[in-house]
Design a protein around this motif. Structure first.
Motif, PDB file in Angstrom:
ATOM      1  N   ASN A 367       0.807  -1.214   0.000  1.00 45.93           N
ATOM      2  CA  ASN A 367       0.000   0.000   0.000  1.00 45.93           C
ATOM      3  C   ASN A 367       0.845   1.271   0.000  1.00 45.93           C
ATOM      4  O   ASN A 367       0.321   2.352  -0.234  1.00 45.93           O
ATOM      5  CB  ASN A 367      -0.930   0.022   1.221  1.00 45.93           C
ATOM      6  N   GLN A 368       2.106   1.170   0.313  1.00 45.78           N
ATOM      7  CA  GLN A 368       2.939   2.361   0.302  1.00 45.78           C
ATOM      8  C   GLN A 368       3.046   2.909  -1.113  1.00 45.78           C
ATOM      9  O   GLN A 368       3.309   2.164  -2.052  1.00 45.78           O
ATOM     10  CB  GLN A 368       4.339   2.031   0.808  1.00 45.78           C
ATOM     11  N   TYR A 401      -6.989   6.675   0.911  1.00 47.04           N
ATOM     12  CA  TYR A 401      -6.378   5.903   1.986  1.00 47.04           C
ATOM     13  C   TYR A 401      -7.049   6.194   3.329  1.00 47.04           C
ATOM     14  O   TYR A 401      -7.393   7.341   3.640  1.00 47.04           O
ATOM     15  CB  TYR A 401      -4.887   6.222   2.115  1.00 47.04           C
ATOM     16  N   PRO A 403      -6.529   5.949   7.603  1.00 47.02           N
ATOM     17  CA  PRO A 403      -5.350   6.145   8.463  1.00 47.02           C
ATOM     18  C   PRO A 403      -4.509   4.887   8.621  1.00 47.02           C
ATOM     19  O   PRO A 403      -3.290   4.968   8.798  1.00 47.02           O
ATOM     20  CB  PRO A 403      -5.965   6.576   9.800  1.00 47.02           C
ATOM     21  N   SER A 404      -5.122   3.716   8.532  1.00 46.57           N
ATOM     22  CA  SER A 404      -4.390   2.465   8.689  1.00 46.57           C
ATOM     23  C   SER A 404      -3.489   2.154   7.510  1.00 46.57           C
ATOM     24  O   SER A 404      -2.609   1.308   7.601  1.00 46.57           O
ATOM     25  CB  SER A 404      -5.387   1.319   8.850  1.00 46.57           C
ATOM     26  N   GLY A 405      -3.716   2.796   6.382  1.00 46.63           N
ATOM     27  CA  GLY A 405      -2.987   2.464   5.159  1.00 46.63           C
ATOM     28  C   GLY A 405      -3.820   1.686   4.171  1.00 46.63           C
ATOM     29  O   GLY A 405      -3.415   1.505   3.026  1.00 46.63           O
ATOM     30  N   HIS A 407      -6.642   1.057   1.435  1.00 40.68           N
ATOM     31  CA  HIS A 407      -7.188   1.956   0.412  1.00 40.68           C
ATOM     32  C   HIS A 407      -8.637   1.590   0.123  1.00 40.68           C
ATOM     33  O   HIS A 407      -9.113   0.501   0.458  1.00 40.68           O
ATOM     34  CB  HIS A 407      -6.348   1.904  -0.863  1.00 40.68           C
ATOM     35  N   GLN A 432      -6.836  10.610   5.087  1.00 34.74           N
ATOM     36  CA  GLN A 432      -5.593  10.446   4.328  1.00 34.74           C
ATOM     37  C   GLN A 432      -4.433  11.151   5.031  1.00 34.74           C
ATOM     38  O   GLN A 432      -3.275  10.724   4.897  1.00 34.74           O
ATOM     39  CB  GLN A 432      -5.767  10.968   2.904  1.00 34.74           C
ATOM     40  N   TYR A 435      -3.020   8.713   7.380  1.00 38.81           N
ATOM     41  CA  TYR A 435      -2.097   7.821   6.668  1.00 38.81           C
ATOM     42  C   TYR A 435      -0.762   8.518   6.423  1.00 38.81           C
ATOM     43  O   TYR A 435       0.317   7.922   6.582  1.00 38.81           O
ATOM     44  CB  TYR A 435      -2.745   7.394   5.353  1.00 38.81           C
ATOM     45  N   ARG A 438       1.526   8.296   9.241  1.00 37.09           N
ATOM     46  CA  ARG A 438       2.267   7.029   9.298  1.00 37.09           C
ATOM     47  C   ARG A 438       3.503   7.084   8.399  1.00 37.09           C
ATOM     48  O   ARG A 438       4.551   6.515   8.732  1.00 37.09           O
ATOM     49  CB  ARG A 438       1.361   5.878   8.890  1.00 37.09           C
TER      50      ARG A 438
END
Length: 681
Positions: A367-368, A401, A403-405, A407, A432, A435, A438
């Motif tokens: 997901n990055q 996205y 907050p957890s990553g 999507h 987002q 995210y 993070r």
């Protein structure tokens, strides 16, 4: 008396005979010229005009000169080909059929032109505009058939596509991308003192007020990594960008000069910038997004978004669809600048792996965004002074996205302004931003793990903000006049080498101060005049700000550090369990199927629910959305638009979802708070 043989009568349905052939070819060429002129007005001119004013489109996709030239050739020539082929197929049918076919072409193209003109000069939209355009096209076709003057004008106008191509290549802002005029660029002069590594992250579309808690400080509960950054660096809360548009804002940051002319954010237009100033001494590792300010001789950018002629043609086709549509487009062109994930780019996940067991990247590394993954992988000590630069389109829209990553998918045409919509846009922006927090945390962990944190000059900022004020959403002049606190003020953190304790400097910082500050911190002398001043110098005396909606036209902004905005109000129904309630009414959920097979391990969740309700449901009616029996969001029914009587609800809490099939329920909330379950289709 000699006997004469009478020639058989001419068959006008057949193709031209030998005596007619030269005249016939001239006639067909004239018709082709007329079609070429109209296609140029309907397709070539508007498309090249928009693309010519959007050099960032080509820079984002790292388009080569050959790709751009091929795209321009396709735009100029390809739309005429179907008309030419259909006209050629009509040749055997005879003169009358050929003329009728050509008149039909003229009418259709004139109607398409009338749609575009009507959107600019009339309030008509949708079906009424199509009807008026159809009448205009028919009238124009009749005039073309009846009189010679329109035909002569069109034949002269056949040179139009060549003119439009010439303007694009030699006079538009995008011309610098196609025909760059050398690299140039003055190198900085190394002075006495240490030359520390520089780690610089420029985020995009991030207002300072989105990070602030009720006490006016960085909200450590919602954004712990930004708060940790502030605790170990110098925070400039009175920092502002100089423009709401990245192609103006980012060059000003990296040159130290206010934007004076509308030029492409390209090294040929801004030859003197941060990369050239440090490039004589520093190794440059740059990850740019919609700029190309680092010349190829100074740095190469390994990670790129999808590129090549294919994506240029596809995105240009989407743009043409919006230009030709009888309705206004709700899609921000910059929303197409979506950062690809590491999986899409074919990259391995960066190391080290986060050690937070709640951090989804333990299982969702892909997901990055690829640009961030590549940047992170390059954060390693180097014997040579190194600049690590990243411009990341986060938390910039399109918002995709949690907050957890994880999507989620969303339709392109959801408005960002108006009753109900602006609140949804802000909620998605803040998710987002969570995210993005993070990403900042992962950067700090990597810097500490590699030993760079103490040695490096670390700069984290954003080029501009964005307003979520109702009726003034966005970054344009209206938003500046009514919500400058959200558009102009941005987060600005500078951690000096060896700095451990955080401090706050409330000087009047403007983003033209960034390069002078970096130059002082790295002991490099910049060999050109700059408008900014270093943070190591005395603060500027004036309290007002300069902001540029257009280059060369500064707007004065007054006021100091903005006050925090109240957080979005949480509906009391969110988080409650729903038992058996009566059924009453119906609704359509466009993405209902997405709940049938949820796979969190793959990084996607159906966190946005959208659809329509019957026309008899009043505007403002509250709808509660529940997943597996728990209410996750409450959203209003908005006034009808081209998409119907719509609603959209955002579910940012991952805990609502389970692997496999999930139950989705939609409830109508009465004035008394009573719920009625809607039958979904």
């Amino acid at each position: 008396m000699a006997e004469r043989t009478l020639a058989p009568p001419r068959d006008h349905t057949a193709g031209p005979d030998r005596r007619e052939r030269p005249q016939w070819w001239r006639s067909e060429l004239a018709r082709l010229a007329e079609v070429t002129a109209l296609v140029g007005l309907v397709v070539t001119q508007p498309l090249l005009d928009v693309l010519g004013r959007s050099p960032d489109f080509f820079l984002f996709h790292r388009a080569s000169r050959g790709d751009v030239l091929l795209l321009v050739a396709l735009i100029a020539l390809a739309p005429t080909v179907p008309f030419a082929l259909l006209g050629a197929l009509a040749v055997p049918a005879g003169r009358l059929i050929r003329a009728a076919v050509h008149t039909t072409f003229v009418g259709l193209l004139l109607a398409a032109l009338a749609v575009q003109a009507g959107r600019h000069v009339t309030p008509l939209r949708g079906v009424p505009l199509l009807v008026v355009a159809g009448v205009a096209g028919a009238a124009g076709a009749a005039a073309h058939r009846r009189w010679r003057a329109p035909r002569r004008v069109l034949r002269v106008a056949a040179a139009g596509p060549l003119v439009f191509v010439g303007l694009f290549l030699f006079a538009s802002p995008a011309s610098a991308v196609v025909l760059p005029r050398g690299e140039g660029g003055a190198a900085g002069i190394a002075g006495a003192g240490a030359h520390p590594p520089v780690v610089m992250i420029v985020l995009d579309e991030l207002p300072l007020v989105s990070l602030l808690g009720p006490d006016g400080r960085i909200d450590a509960e919602r954004y712990p990594n930004f708060a940790a950054l502030a605790a170990g660096s110098t925070w400039y809360p009175n920092a502002t960008g100089v423009s709401g548009w990245t192609p103006y804002a980012l060059p000003a940051m990296l040159t130290g000069r206010y934007p004076e002319q509308g030029a492409a954010p390209h090294y040929s237009q801004y030859p003197d910038n941060l990369f050239t100033a440090l490039g004589g001494l520093y190794r440059i590792k740059a990850e740019e997004s919609i700029t190309r300010l680092c010349p190829p001789s100074r740095c190469e950018q390994a990670t790129t978004p999808e590129q090549g002629l294919g994506v240029l043609v596809r995105e240009s086709g989407k743009l043409m669809g919006r230009i030709a549509a009888p309705v206004d487009s709700r899609v921000d062109p910059e929303d197409s600048y979506r950062e690809r994930t590491a999986a899409e780019a074919g990259l391995d996940a960066a190391e080290p792996v986060p050690d937070d067991p709640k951090f989804r990247w333990d299982t969702l590394d892909d997901n990055q965004p690829a640009r961030f993954t590549s940047f992170l992988a390059g954060l390693r000590p180097d014997p040579r002074p190194t600049l690590h630069f990243l411009h990341l389109l986060m938390p910039h829209s399109p918002w995709a996205y949690l907050p957890s990553g994880a999507h989620y998918a969303a339709p392109e045409d959801l408005p960002n302004d108006g009753t109900g919509w602006v609140d949804l846009a802000r909620a998605r922006h803040l998710a987002q931003l969570g995210y993005t927090d993070r990403l900042i945390g992962e950067t700090l962990r990597t810097l500490r793990a590699t030993g760079l944190y103490d040695k490096a000059l670390v700069v984290v900022t954003a080029d501009h903000g964005v307003s979520f004020r109702r009726d003034w959403q966005g970054r344009g002049m209206d938003a500046i006049e009514h919500a400058a606190n959200e558009v102009a003020w941005v987060p600005m953190f500078v951690k000096e080498p060896g700095q451990r304790a955080g401090r706050v400097d409330d000087r009047n910082w403007e983003h033209v101060d960034l390069l002078p500050t970096i130059a002082d911190e790295t002991h490099m002398r910049v060999p050109w005049q700059m408008d900014g001043r270093s943070a190591k110098a005395a603060p500027r005396e004036r309290a007002d700000k300069r902001f540029y909606d257009r280059p060369g036209q500064p707007v004065t902004i007054t006021g100091g550090v903005p006050a925090p905005l109240p957080p979005p109000a949480a509906d009391p129904l969110v988080g409650t369990r729903v038992g058996n309630v009566p059924v009453g009414g119906s609704a359509t959920v466009a993405n209902r199927d997405a709940f049938d097979a949820v796979d969190p391990a793959r990084g996607g969740l159906p966190a946005l629910v959208w659809g329509t309700v019957p026309d008899d449901v009043p505007d403002g009616t509250r709808l509660a959305v529940a997943v597996n029996g728990t209410v996750g969001a409450v959203a209003p029914v908005v006034p009808p638009d081209a998409g119907g009587r719509r609603f959209a609800a955002f579910l940012p809490d991952d805990r609502l979802f389970a692997a496999g099939a999930n139950r989705l329920d939609l409830y109508r909330v009465g004035d008394d708070g009573a719920l009625r379950r809607l039958t979904l289709s």
